[in-house]
Design a protein around this motif. Sequence first.
Motif, PDB file in Angstrom:
ATOM      1  N   GLU A 159     -12.046  59.355  30.881  1.00 34.53           N
ATOM      2  CA  GLU A 159     -11.501  59.833  32.158  1.00 34.53           C
ATOM      3  C   GLU A 159     -11.317  58.672  33.140  1.00 34.53           C
ATOM      4  OE1 GLU A 159     -12.854  62.864  35.698  1.00 34.53           O
ATOM      5  OE2 GLU A 159     -13.518  63.311  33.661  1.00 34.53           O
ATOM      6  N   LEU A 160     -12.271  57.760  33.170  1.00 32.36           N
ATOM      7  CA  LEU A 160     -12.148  56.584  34.032  1.00 32.36           C
ATOM      8  C   LEU A 160     -10.979  55.705  33.602  1.00 32.36           C
ATOM      9  CD1 LEU A 160     -15.898  55.639  34.562  1.00 32.36           C
ATOM     10  CD2 LEU A 160     -14.293  56.472  36.295  1.00 32.36           C
ATOM     11  N   ASP A 161     -10.762  55.571  32.285  1.00 33.92           N
ATOM     12  CA  ASP A 161      -9.606  54.804  31.791  1.00 33.92           C
ATOM     13  C   ASP A 161      -8.304  55.409  32.296  1.00 33.92           C
ATOM     14  OD1 ASP A 161     -10.988  52.828  30.403  1.00 33.92           O
ATOM     15  OD2 ASP A 161     -10.933  53.933  28.498  1.00 33.92           O
ATOM     16  N   ARG A 162      -8.200  56.745  32.259  1.00 31.99           N
ATOM     17  CA  ARG A 162      -6.989  57.403  32.751  1.00 31.99           C
ATOM     18  C   ARG A 162      -6.816  57.152  34.257  1.00 31.99           C
ATOM     19  NH1 ARG A 162      -8.954  61.136  29.058  1.00 31.99           N
ATOM     20  NH2 ARG A 162      -9.993  62.373  30.660  1.00 31.99           N
ATOM     21  N   THR A 163      -7.898  57.226  34.989  1.00 31.60           N
ATOM     22  CA  THR A 163      -7.842  56.977  36.433  1.00 31.60           C
ATOM     23  C   THR A 163      -7.426  55.544  36.723  1.00 31.60           C
ATOM     24  OG1 THR A 163      -9.525  58.663  36.850  1.00 31.60           O
ATOM     25  CG2 THR A 163      -9.198  57.003  38.578  1.00 31.60           C
ATOM     26  N   LEU A 180     -31.123  55.497  38.081  1.00 30.38           N
ATOM     27  CA  LEU A 180     -30.344  56.237  37.079  1.00 30.38           C
ATOM     28  C   LEU A 180     -29.455  57.285  37.751  1.00 30.38           C
ATOM     29  CD1 LEU A 180     -33.085  56.688  34.348  1.00 30.38           C
ATOM     30  CD2 LEU A 180     -30.951  55.402  34.097  1.00 30.38           C
ATOM     31  N   ILE A 181     -29.997  57.954  38.758  1.00 32.94           N
ATOM     32  CA  ILE A 181     -29.202  58.944  39.498  1.00 32.94           C
ATOM     33  C   ILE A 181     -28.036  58.247  40.191  1.00 32.94           C
ATOM     34  CG2 ILE A 181     -29.231  60.569  41.441  1.00 32.94           C
ATOM     35  CD1 ILE A 181     -32.229  61.126  40.646  1.00 32.94           C
ATOM     36  N   ALA A 182     -28.309  57.097  40.815  1.00 32.07           N
ATOM     37  CA  ALA A 182     -27.250  56.346  41.499  1.00 32.07           C
ATOM     38  C   ALA A 182     -26.167  55.913  40.517  1.00 32.07           C
ATOM     39  CB  ALA A 182     -27.844  55.132  42.211  1.00 32.07           C
ATOM     40  N   LEU A 183     -26.559  55.480  39.335  1.00 37.43           N
ATOM     41  CA  LEU A 183     -25.589  55.092  38.313  1.00 37.43           C
ATOM     42  C   LEU A 183     -24.726  56.288  37.917  1.00 37.43           C
ATOM     43  CD1 LEU A 183     -24.401  53.081  36.284  1.00 37.43           C
ATOM     44  CD2 LEU A 183     -26.285  53.687  34.731  1.00 37.43           C
ATOM     45  N   GLY A 184     -25.346  57.417  37.699  1.00 37.29           N
ATOM     46  CA  GLY A 184     -24.605  58.622  37.351  1.00 37.29           C
ATOM     47  C   GLY A 184     -23.630  59.029  38.437  1.00 37.29           C
ATOM     48  N   ARG A 185     -24.070  58.963  39.683  1.00 38.47           N
ATOM     49  CA  ARG A 185     -23.192  59.307  40.807  1.00 38.47           C
ATOM     50  C   ARG A 185     -22.033  58.314  40.906  1.00 38.47           C
ATOM     51  NH1 ARG A 185     -22.927  63.944  42.640  1.00 38.47           N
ATOM     52  NH2 ARG A 185     -22.683  63.383  44.799  1.00 38.47           N
ATOM     53  N   ALA A 186     -22.324  57.020  40.663  1.00 38.04           N
ATOM     54  CA  ALA A 186     -21.296  55.979  40.776  1.00 38.04           C
ATOM     55  C   ALA A 186     -20.166  56.181  39.773  1.00 38.04           C
ATOM     56  CB  ALA A 186     -21.926  54.596  40.594  1.00 38.04           C
ATOM     57  N   VAL A 187     -20.473  56.744  38.613  1.00 36.24           N
ATOM     58  CA  VAL A 187     -19.428  56.960  37.602  1.00 36.24           C
ATOM     59  C   VAL A 187     -18.860  58.374  37.661  1.00 36.24           C
ATOM     60  CG1 VAL A 187     -20.301  55.157  36.081  1.00 36.24           C
ATOM     61  CG2 VAL A 187     -21.021  57.517  35.708  1.00 36.24           C
ATOM     62  N   GLY A 188     -19.292  59.155  38.664  1.00 36.59           N
ATOM     63  CA  GLY A 188     -18.666  60.446  38.902  1.00 36.59           C
ATOM     64  C   GLY A 188     -19.347  61.657  38.307  1.00 36.59           C
ATOM     65  N   PHE A 189     -20.560  61.516  37.809  1.00 35.11           N
ATOM     66  CA  PHE A 189     -21.260  62.690  37.301  1.00 35.11           C
ATOM     67  C   PHE A 189     -21.778  63.524  38.463  1.00 35.11           C
ATOM     68  CE2 PHE A 189     -21.998  60.120  33.338  1.00 35.11           C
ATOM     69  CZ  PHE A 189     -21.299  60.950  32.492  1.00 35.11           C
ATOM     70  N   SER A 190     -21.771  64.825  38.296  1.00 32.92           N
ATOM     71  CA  SER A 190     -22.341  65.725  39.297  1.00 32.92           C
ATOM     72  C   SER A 190     -23.864  65.672  39.191  1.00 32.92           C
ATOM     73  CB  SER A 190     -21.866  67.159  39.055  1.00 32.92           C
ATOM     74  OG  SER A 190     -22.451  67.668  37.866  1.00 32.92           O
ATOM     75  N   LEU A 191     -24.531  66.197  40.202  1.00 36.70           N
ATOM     76  CA  LEU A 191     -25.996  66.250  40.139  1.00 36.70           C
ATOM     77  C   LEU A 191     -26.461  67.147  38.999  1.00 36.70           C
ATOM     78  CD1 LEU A 191     -27.054  66.321  43.907  1.00 36.70           C
ATOM     79  CD2 LEU A 191     -27.150  64.397  42.298  1.00 36.70           C
ATOM     80  N   ASP A 192     -25.716  68.192  38.698  1.00 42.10           N
ATOM     81  CA  ASP A 192     -26.069  69.053  37.558  1.00 42.10           C
ATOM     82  C   ASP A 192     -25.970  68.275  36.242  1.00 42.10           C
ATOM     83  OD1 ASP A 192     -26.621  71.283  39.128  1.00 42.10           O
ATOM     84  OD2 ASP A 192     -24.586  72.089  38.946  1.00 42.10           O
ATOM     85  N   ASP A 193     -24.886  67.471  36.106  1.00 45.23           N
ATOM     86  CA  ASP A 193     -24.742  66.636  34.906  1.00 45.23           C
ATOM     87  C   ASP A 193     -25.920  65.682  34.783  1.00 45.23           C
ATOM     88  OD1 ASP A 193     -22.248  67.744  34.285  1.00 45.23           O
ATOM     89  OD2 ASP A 193     -21.144  66.166  35.342  1.00 45.23           O
TER      90      ASP A 193
END
Length: 140
Positions: free
Chosen positions: A88-92, A51-64
């Motif tokens: 945000e990913l769509d814009r990128t 779950l942490i890896a998934l969050g990091r992969a989509v750009g969430f910070s560790l705090d998020d």
Amino acid sequence: MKELDIGKVAHWSGLPASTLRYYEERGLIRSIGRNGLRRVFNESVLERLSLIALGRAVGFSLDDIASMLAADGQLAIDRSQLRSRADELDRTIRRLSAVRDGLRHAAECPAENHLQCAKFQRLMSLASKTSSRRKPTGGR
């Protein structure tokens, strides 16, 4: 409940032990004890690390990510935060697609000088606007 020492968790997760210790220090994961000097984790830590890896992969910070992982092991995901990140990913994606298309054009542009090409000028303008909106990262 299967127990895994930090070496096995590092092997299965692909993360160095130092990252696991850091995640534990940040409260993202929790060891259940020690076997000698080695930390021991419940096997459920592998799912949490995914779950942490998934969050990091989509750009969430560790705090998020920490705010989405409740201490009791349950998820506390804010769906509006997920939608916002997807937007945000769509814009990128749109921005990067425009840059890709501009680069492809520049590679095949018949103009003798790229500075005389209107599409290349738009690509430079887009790059300039993008870099001026970036915030300094403090040397990262």
